[in-house]
Design an enzyme around this catalytic site. Sequence first.
Site, PDB file in Angstrom:
ATOM      1  N   ARG A 154      39.715 -96.758 -24.764  1.00 50.70           N
ATOM      2  CA  ARG A 154      39.647 -97.295 -26.122  1.00 50.70           C
ATOM      3  C   ARG A 154      40.868 -98.197 -26.301  1.00 50.70           C
ATOM      4  O   ARG A 154      41.900 -98.000 -25.661  1.00 50.70           O
ATOM      5  CB  ARG A 154      39.676 -96.172 -27.156  1.00 50.70           C
ATOM      6  CG  ARG A 154      38.536 -95.164 -27.045  1.00 50.70           C
ATOM      7  CD  ARG A 154      38.704 -94.074 -28.101  1.00 50.70           C
ATOM      8  NE  ARG A 154      37.618 -93.100 -28.061  1.00 50.70           N
ATOM      9  CZ  ARG A 154      37.660 -91.944 -27.386  1.00 50.70           C
ATOM     10  NH1 ARG A 154      38.765 -91.622 -26.714  1.00 50.70           N
ATOM     11  NH2 ARG A 154      36.638 -91.117 -27.396  1.00 50.70           N
ATOM     12  N   LYS A 178      41.347 -89.291 -28.832  1.00 54.84           N
ATOM     13  CA  LYS A 178      41.139 -88.937 -30.234  1.00 54.84           C
ATOM     14  C   LYS A 178      41.599 -87.509 -30.490  1.00 54.84           C
ATOM     15  O   LYS A 178      41.454 -86.631 -29.652  1.00 54.84           O
ATOM     16  CB  LYS A 178      39.656 -89.070 -30.591  1.00 54.84           C
ATOM     17  CG  LYS A 178      39.178 -90.512 -30.730  1.00 54.84           C
ATOM     18  CD  LYS A 178      37.752 -90.556 -31.246  1.00 54.84           C
ATOM     19  CE  LYS A 178      37.305 -91.979 -31.515  1.00 54.84           C
ATOM     20  NZ  LYS A 178      35.918 -92.032 -32.036  1.00 54.84           N
TER      21      LYS A 178
END
Length: 306
Positions: A154, A178
Amino acid sequence: MNVLSKEKESYPVVEKYKRFLLLERGLSKNTIEAYMTDLAKLIAFIQEQNIPVKEITTDTLEAFLAQLYDEQISPRSIARIISGVKSFFRFLVLDEYLEDDPSELLDSPQIGMKLPIVLTLEEIDRILSVIDVSTSEGTRNYAIIETLYSCGLRISELTHLRFSDLYFDEGFIRVQGKGSKQRLVPISETAITRINDYLPYRRQLNVQKGQEDFVFLSARGKAISRITVFYYIKQYAEAVGLQKKISPHVFRHSFATHLLERGANIRAIQEMLGHEKITTTEIYTHIDRTFLRQEIIEHHPRNKRN
């Protein structure tokens, strides 16, 4: 008006929920902000209706959703808002603030599956070919794109990549994903080479205090921003006449799709991408089937044209 700044006084339970997301669920700052932004829409609605949180019913929530539809908010966004609202009310029941969950019967709108944009290897090579690696900026950007694709990162994971996360001798990097969850991801020899090519240029920068451990820096010596990465990727895509609308995330999609096309196990891809649920990774099986059908139609003898 910032609804949430007003509700701190009127709805302290919302601030308690925010702390729960941070301390108990360990969500990232960006994820929490997204939750609170969606919840702010519900808070604004009940403020207008003068309805206390404890008096919210399923009918109240149905009226709230009807307003979202009237505002022509997309089904995908409404589904996300519903998910956030459900999370909020699950917390209220867990915290014994409410006995029953009024959001339990809410249905999310049907959303057609949208396949992510994927680049071919040839398109990735074309993008890389226009980068001027004789400059510090170009050398850095080449390393960034190669790392994004090679590791399926990401953009936030790339911008937060630190030297203390690099294990080049073992062929891995440690990724902060995350919810502050860590995972080890294999890194290709090509990406390692490109990062090492960038380091002499990086050493010439005036690195700002507190930024010393970040791998990729801006010209001002700070950790590079996602906006900067997006800007350069868009510029390179336009330079080669690429018609696809691409972003840093497209390289992550491409990484997963190319692995699947070449026979990688979907569980291994799930682990590398840091997906909590296999269903999130399964989107790439649909891409793979699309690719397979195209290959068969193109090469099937009955479809050959004279």
